[in-house]
Design an enzyme around this catalytic site. Structure first.
Site, mmCIF file in Angstrom:
data_model
loop_
_atom_site.group_PDB
_atom_site.id
_atom_site.type_symbol
_atom_site.label_atom_id
_atom_site.label_comp_id
_atom_site.label_asym_id
_atom_site.label_seq_id
_atom_site.Cartn_x
_atom_site.Cartn_y
_atom_site.Cartn_z
ATOM 1 N N GLU A 24 23.523 6.519 5.489
ATOM 2 C CA GLU A 24 23.159 5.629 6.761
ATOM 3 C C GLU A 24 23.217 4.465 5.893
ATOM 4 O O GLU A 24 23.223 4.376 4.713
ATOM 5 C CB GLU A 24 21.541 6.045 6.951
ATOM 6 C CG GLU A 24 21.490 7.248 7.190
ATOM 7 C CD GLU A 24 22.225 7.505 8.425
ATOM 8 O OE1 GLU A 24 22.707 6.849 9.391
ATOM 9 O OE2 GLU A 24 22.834 8.197 8.536
ATOM 10 N N ASP A 69 0.559 -1.301 -0.174
ATOM 11 C CA ASP A 69 -0.083 -0.171 -0.068
ATOM 12 C C ASP A 69 0.620 1.344 -0.146
ATOM 13 O O ASP A 69 0.594 2.384 0.768
ATOM 14 C CB ASP A 69 -0.958 0.139 1.097
ATOM 15 C CG ASP A 69 -1.842 -0.921 1.576
ATOM 16 O OD1 ASP A 69 -2.207 -2.050 -0.254
ATOM 17 O OD2 ASP A 69 -2.546 -2.009 2.340
ATOM 18 N N GLU A 78 -13.008 -0.753 -7.124
ATOM 19 C CA GLU A 78 -12.752 -1.740 -5.481
ATOM 20 C C GLU A 78 -12.670 -1.403 -4.439
ATOM 21 O O GLU A 78 -12.835 -1.777 -3.504
ATOM 22 C CB GLU A 78 -12.190 -2.912 -5.704
ATOM 23 C CG GLU A 78 -11.636 -4.049 -5.068
ATOM 24 C CD GLU A 78 -12.744 -5.193 -4.720
ATOM 25 O OE1 GLU A 78 -14.191 -4.720 -5.768
ATOM 26 O OE2 GLU A 78 -12.829 -5.833 -4.055
ATOM 27 N N GLU A 113 21.494 1.988 6.142
ATOM 28 C CA GLU A 113 20.311 1.234 5.612
ATOM 29 C C GLU A 113 19.456 2.385 4.289
ATOM 30 O O GLU A 113 18.017 2.281 4.444
ATOM 31 C CB GLU A 113 18.939 1.366 7.016
ATOM 32 C CG GLU A 113 19.067 3.352 7.314
ATOM 33 C CD GLU A 113 20.068 3.678 8.754
ATOM 34 O OE1 GLU A 113 20.764 3.058 8.891
ATOM 35 O OE2 GLU A 113 19.243 5.082 9.707
#
Ligand code: FUB
Length: 467
Positions: free
Chosen positions: A342, A49, A223, A344
């Site tokens: 970083e 999402d 939907e 990450e």
């Protein structure tokens, strides 16, 4: 999504998946400079999402989080990532979870964050413990990466439906749209945490939202998962269509409340997940379409992954068909290795995970022998002479191999990481680097003995190539 459907997920917890084996076999037969796939854009966990937001020259990506081995939409927290170049994404962890909303009991599902008046407002669907129905909550934060706090201590709106999208028109009027199986909106007040009037249902006509065939009880293709925005005076409603499996379709309108005209398919049914979810932005002169699929090993309808494609609008404002790829979007600019990066922040990884660091932000951890991180499009300029990394180890450490253009690519330096007495006892190590100039994909390959070796918080090069 139709809640009663039961597709067959592959129940393979991420840590059990040695999916690197297949990839490494493939890589072993490729030249060191071969381009690597960069979709899905997060590999450390399952994400779903996507809701992108452009702010101050970065793309912030808000996602849901599918639990490993999930057999339903078992979602407990949301995640934030960011990128300045669309290929290297920084993990900002989980600044919002079900616990943020004291009145919520489950279902941390599809939301969207927006910036207004110096604050970030994040609208999400969750189950209201008191009523047992899905409701829309709103959290507020002072930065795009949070932390976020419940703005109201109760639902903003509740009608048992899901998937909020928020849009602020040029005149300052904000709208919140949401719904499955219906599609509703309210006009938000400028405080972004209250609204005027009552929720209004948008008529789901076949002219507005396409015709669904079969005895589904739903006459139109709409939907769930709406995503509303405006471009060149035209209003776009992009949504997950049909069920199941879903595809992504869109409608347009001359105003924020319609009347909507169905325009057709953007992304056909593809990608091993029976849901999909759109998010569209313009960034740095390009247009980008975010979606999710089941592309990671162990992936499926309840173990999804967010991906992105670059696209161009047609001259008349219509959106071309966009197919899922493993290549992803091209890089915008380059990454500067001469400033602290970083650990990450990565385009791809194999084997590692992330966690909150005692030094702030996140660190990379659960590193085992042979794991690696790829950072794409690194501009070394005239050359680097040393590599520095912030590391910690509760075991006896290991080595960081600095390689170019492949996990087995040219070795330009090796740093030894000692034991530091704890996974969050940080120290800084440096090692010489040679023959690292010009532009390369950087691979940090971790080696050592058995078990977990060490953690990495950040890294940086020094040298004459300073940009
Ligand atoms: O992720 C949970 C739900 O699945 C979302 O709310 C829907 O849009 C579908 O993607």
């Amino acid at each position: 999504m139709n809640f009663s459907l039961s597709p067959l997920p592959r129940l393979v917890p991420r840590r059990w998946v040695t999916w690197t084996v297949g990839l490494l076999c493939l890589v072993a037969f490729l030249p060191a400079t071969a381009a690597r796939a960069d979709n899905p854009i997060v590999q450390t966990i399952y994400t779903a999402d996507p809701a992108p937001l452009v702010h101050n020259g970065r793309v912030y990506l808000y996602t849901g989080h599918d639990e490993d081995g999930s057999t339903y939409f078992t979602m407990k927290d949301w995640r934030v990532w960011s990128s300045a170049d669309m290929v290297n994404w920084t993990d900002h962890g989980s600044p919002m979870s079900l616990a943020t909303f004291s009145w919520a009991s489950a279902d941390a599902w599809a939301g969207q964050a927006v910036y207004r008046n110096g604050k970030f407002y994040w609208y999400v669907p969750v189950k209201n413990r008191a009523t047992g129905r899905m409701a829309i909550g709103v959290a507020v934060g002072d930065s795009p990466t949070g932390p976020f706090r419940d703005a109201l201590g109760r639902p903003l709106v509740e009608n048992g439906e899901i998937d909020p999208t928020v849009f602020i028109d040029d005149n300052g009027q904000a709208y919140l749209y949401w719904g499955n199986p219906n599609l509703s909106y309210v006009q938000l007040n400028t405080d972004m945490i209250s609204y005027s009037g009552s929720p209004t249902q948008i008529p789901l006509t076949t002219a507005g939202f396409g015709t669904r065939t079969g005895s589904t009880g739903r006459p139109t293709l709409y939907e769930e998962g709406p995503w509303v925005y405006k471009r060149n005076g035209l209003y776009y409603m992009v949504f997950a269509a049909k069920c199941c499996s879903e595809f992504i379709a869109y409608s347009t309108a001359p105003g924020p409340t319609g009347p909507w005209t169905y325009q057709g398919t953007i992304m056909p049914t593809q990608g091993s997940s029976f849901t999909n979810h759109p998010g569209i932005i313009d960034f740095n002169g390009g247009s980008y379409f975010f979606y999710h699929n089941g592309a990671l090993p162990g992936g499926g309808g309840f173990t999804r992954s967010v991906a992105v494609e670059k696209f161009s609008y047609n001259a008349n404002g219509t959106i071309p068909t966009i197919n899922m790829t493993t290549a992803g979007a091209p890089q915008v600019g380059t990454l500067n290795p001469y400033v602290r990066q970083e650990a990450e922040t990565m385009a791809w990884e194999s084997g590692v995970e992330t966690e909150p660091s005692s030094e702030g932000g996140m660190n990379v951890g659960w590193i085992e022998n042979g794991d690696y991180i790829k950072v794409k499009g690194v501009a070394f300029g005239t050359g680097a002479s040393s590599f520095t990394a912030r590391v910690a180890s509760a075991s006896s450490g290991g080595r960081i191999e600095v390689r170019l253009d492949g996990v087995n690519g040219t070795l330009v330096g090796t740093c030894t990481v000692p034991g530091t007495g704890g996974w969050q006892n940080w120290t800084t190590v440096s090692c010489p680097v040679s023959n690292a100039g010009a532009m390369h994909d950087l691979y940090l390959r971790f080696t050592g003995g058995s078990g977990y070796l060490f953690n990495v918080n950040w890294w940086q090069f020094t040298g004459s190539g300073v940009s």
